[in-house]
Design a protein around this motif. Structure first.
Motif, PDB file in Angstrom:
ATOM      1  N   THR A 116       0.827  -1.204   0.000  1.00 56.22           N
ATOM      2  CA  THR A 116       0.000   0.000   0.000  1.00 56.22           C
ATOM      3  C   THR A 116       0.868   1.263   0.000  1.00 56.22           C
ATOM      4  O   THR A 116       2.053   1.215   0.308  1.00 56.22           O
ATOM      5  N   SER A 117       0.243   2.380  -0.355  1.00 51.43           N
ATOM      6  CA  SER A 117       0.899   3.686  -0.364  1.00 51.43           C
ATOM      7  C   SER A 117       0.022   4.688   0.365  1.00 51.43           C
ATOM      8  O   SER A 117      -1.195   4.520   0.445  1.00 51.43           O
ATOM      9  N   LEU A 118       0.654   5.742   0.874  1.00 49.86           N
ATOM     10  CA  LEU A 118      -0.088   6.802   1.550  1.00 49.86           C
ATOM     11  C   LEU A 118       0.606   8.132   1.278  1.00 49.86           C
ATOM     12  O   LEU A 118       1.811   8.271   1.492  1.00 49.86           O
ATOM     13  N   GLY A 119      -0.151   9.093   0.781  1.00 45.02           N
ATOM     14  CA  GLY A 119       0.379  10.423   0.512  1.00 45.02           C
ATOM     15  C   GLY A 119      -0.132  11.436   1.509  1.00 45.02           C
ATOM     16  O   GLY A 119      -1.060  11.168   2.271  1.00 45.02           O
ATOM     17  N   GLY A 120       0.485  12.618   1.508  1.00 42.43           N
ATOM     18  CA  GLY A 120       0.022  13.705   2.356  1.00 42.43           C
ATOM     19  C   GLY A 120       0.976  14.108   3.452  1.00 42.43           C
ATOM     20  O   GLY A 120       0.762  15.130   4.115  1.00 42.43           O
ATOM     21  N   PHE A 121       2.046  13.330   3.704  1.00 44.05           N
ATOM     22  CA  PHE A 121       3.031  13.715   4.718  1.00 44.05           C
ATOM     23  C   PHE A 121       3.715  14.994   4.229  1.00 44.05           C
ATOM     24  O   PHE A 121       4.371  14.991   3.194  1.00 44.05           O
ATOM     25  N   THR A 122       3.548  16.090   4.980  1.00 41.50           N
ATOM     26  CA  THR A 122       3.985  17.394   4.483  1.00 41.50           C
ATOM     27  C   THR A 122       4.867  18.104   5.498  1.00 41.50           C
ATOM     28  O   THR A 122       4.588  18.089   6.697  1.00 41.50           O
ATOM     29  N   VAL A 123       5.929  18.734   4.989  1.00 36.92           N
ATOM     30  CA  VAL A 123       6.854  19.513   5.812  1.00 36.92           C
ATOM     31  C   VAL A 123       7.092  20.858   5.132  1.00 36.92           C
ATOM     32  O   VAL A 123       7.392  20.907   3.942  1.00 36.92           O
ATOM     33  N   LYS A 124       6.941  21.948   5.899  1.00 36.04           N
ATOM     34  CA  LYS A 124       7.303  23.284   5.417  1.00 36.04           C
ATOM     35  C   LYS A 124       8.724  23.586   5.888  1.00 36.04           C
ATOM     36  O   LYS A 124       9.140  23.141   6.961  1.00 36.04           O
ATOM     37  N   PHE A 125       9.429  24.405   5.104  1.00 36.39           N
ATOM     38  CA  PHE A 125      10.800  24.732   5.494  1.00 36.39           C
ATOM     39  C   PHE A 125      11.278  25.980   4.765  1.00 36.39           C
ATOM     40  O   PHE A 125      10.706  26.394   3.759  1.00 36.39           O
ATOM     41  N   THR A 126      12.337  26.554   5.319  1.00 39.28           N
ATOM     42  CA  THR A 126      13.049  27.639   4.657  1.00 39.28           C
ATOM     43  C   THR A 126      14.293  27.049   4.024  1.00 39.28           C
ATOM     44  O   THR A 126      15.092  26.389   4.697  1.00 39.28           O
ATOM     45  N   TRP A 127      14.449  27.270   2.741  1.00 41.00           N
ATOM     46  CA  TRP A 127      15.547  26.689   1.954  1.00 41.00           C
ATOM     47  C   TRP A 127      16.758  27.617   1.994  1.00 41.00           C
ATOM     48  O   TRP A 127      16.645  28.810   1.700  1.00 41.00           O
ATOM     49  N   LEU A 128      17.904  27.060   2.350  1.00 43.85           N
ATOM     50  CA  LEU A 128      19.134  27.839   2.439  1.00 43.85           C
ATOM     51  C   LEU A 128      20.117  27.466   1.332  1.00 43.85           C
ATOM     52  O   LEU A 128      21.274  27.862   1.388  1.00 43.85           O
ATOM     53  N   GLY A 129      19.660  26.725   0.346  1.00 48.78           N
ATOM     54  CA  GLY A 129      20.552  26.184  -0.677  1.00 48.78           C
ATOM     55  C   GLY A 129      20.786  27.065  -1.877  1.00 48.78           C
ATOM     56  O   GLY A 129      21.256  26.566  -2.904  1.00 48.78           O
ATOM     57  N   GLY A 130      20.429  28.343  -1.788  1.00 46.83           N
ATOM     58  CA  GLY A 130      20.713  29.246  -2.894  1.00 46.83           C
ATOM     59  C   GLY A 130      19.738  29.086  -4.042  1.00 46.83           C
ATOM     60  O   GLY A 130      18.585  28.693  -3.844  1.00 46.83           O
ATOM     61  N   PRO A 131      20.220  29.333  -5.278  1.00 45.39           N
ATOM     62  CA  PRO A 131      19.297  29.320  -6.419  1.00 45.39           C
ATOM     63  C   PRO A 131      18.832  27.916  -6.819  1.00 45.39           C
ATOM     64  O   PRO A 131      17.792  27.771  -7.448  1.00 45.39           O
ATOM     65  N   ALA A 132      19.595  26.890  -6.467  1.00 45.70           N
ATOM     66  CA  ALA A 132      19.174  25.514  -6.796  1.00 45.70           C
ATOM     67  C   ALA A 132      17.936  25.152  -5.981  1.00 45.70           C
ATOM     68  O   ALA A 132      17.791  25.555  -4.825  1.00 45.70           O
ATOM     69  N   LEU A 133      17.029  24.395  -6.590  1.00 49.43           N
ATOM     70  CA  LEU A 133      15.819  23.973  -5.886  1.00 49.43           C
ATOM     71  C   LEU A 133      16.109  22.809  -4.939  1.00 49.43           C
ATOM     72  O   LEU A 133      17.024  22.017  -5.174  1.00 49.43           O
ATOM     73  N   PRO A 134      15.326  22.678  -3.859  1.00 50.39           N
ATOM     74  CA  PRO A 134      15.467  21.506  -2.995  1.00 50.39           C
ATOM     75  C   PRO A 134      15.241  20.229  -3.800  1.00 50.39           C
ATOM     76  O   PRO A 134      14.440  20.208  -4.731  1.00 50.39           O
ATOM     77  N   GLY A 135      15.928  19.177  -3.427  1.00 45.91           N
ATOM     78  CA  GLY A 135      15.846  17.939  -4.193  1.00 45.91           C
ATOM     79  C   GLY A 135      15.721  16.708  -3.312  1.00 45.91           C
ATOM     80  O   GLY A 135      15.202  16.784  -2.193  1.00 45.91           O
ATOM     81  N   PRO A 136      16.200  15.554  -3.807  1.00 45.67           N
ATOM     82  CA  PRO A 136      16.087  14.292  -3.076  1.00 45.67           C
ATOM     83  C   PRO A 136      16.802  14.322  -1.723  1.00 45.67           C
ATOM     84  O   PRO A 136      17.762  15.065  -1.538  1.00 45.67           O
TER      85      PRO A 136
END
Length: 197
Positions: free
Chosen positions: A125-145
């Motif tokens: 089975t699978s379950l979606g919806g686990f959510t985390v908000k955050f402030t990204w400090l990694g510069g212009p690159a987008l957050p990734g894996p």
């Protein structure tokens, strides 16, 4: 030569497919831009076949403390790393942020720690919806894996590890299939004999 190349590509494609199918737990994410440097990850967790065939009940998703702002003194306001899952997730799962240990060797990253309140996520089975908000400090690159870990809830034994992957929204043709097709077409064109006149 052409036959050996096509056989090699076929075998390589099969090996990659088998590695993907062998993952007992997979976690995919969607990234949402909330404006400025604020983002949210929404995770879908799949229990493809937990070690021992049981339910998934405890997992951590790891956050590099140099890339994601964590402020334990203001957990209810951004900028801060904080769970933001919908009520149905909150009802069945306990979500906490484990603080990093930056003075240790090796550095212990921040963790989004999720544990089931009851039976957990059964195999298959699978379950979606686990959510985390955050402030990204990694510069212009987008957050990734991100790395993740799966634990036994009683002994805290590490059962599995992996890396989150972006959730595909549009089906794309398999890369190996396109490469094999293109390679075969190229080889066929290159080695075609001219007609005798």
């Amino acid at each position: 030569m052409a036959r050996m190349l096509s056989i090699g590509m076929f075998v390589g494609g099969c090996l990659l497919a088998n590695v993907a199918q062998a993952l007992a737990i997979s976690i995919q994410y969607q990234l949402f831009d909330l404006g400025g440097n604020e983002y949210a990850y929404e995770y879908t967790v799949s229990n493809n076949d937990t070690v021992g065939g049981g339910a998934l009940t405890l997992f951590d998703i790891l956050f590099d403390p140099d890339l994601y702002l964590y402020d334990p003194n203001s957990p209810d306001t951004l900028p801060s790393l904080q769970p933001d899952s919908p009520p149905e997730i909150q009802a069945g799962w306990t979500e906490i942020i484990l603080a990093p240990a930056t003075g240790s060797t090796p550095t212990v990253p921040t963790a989004y720690d999720v544990s089931a309140n009851t039976g957990g996520l059964p195999a298959g089975t699978s379950l979606g919806g686990f959510t985390v908000k955050f402030t990204w400090l990694g510069g212009p690159a987008l957050p990734g894996p991100q790395p993740f870990e799966v634990y036994d809830p009683d002994t805290f034994e590490l059962l599995a590890t992996g890396v989150t992957a972006p959730l595909a929204t549009v089906a794309e043709p398999p890369v190996w299939g396109l490469l094999a097709f293109g390679g075969l077409a190229l080889l066929r064109r290159r080695y075609r004999r001219p007609l005798a006149l």
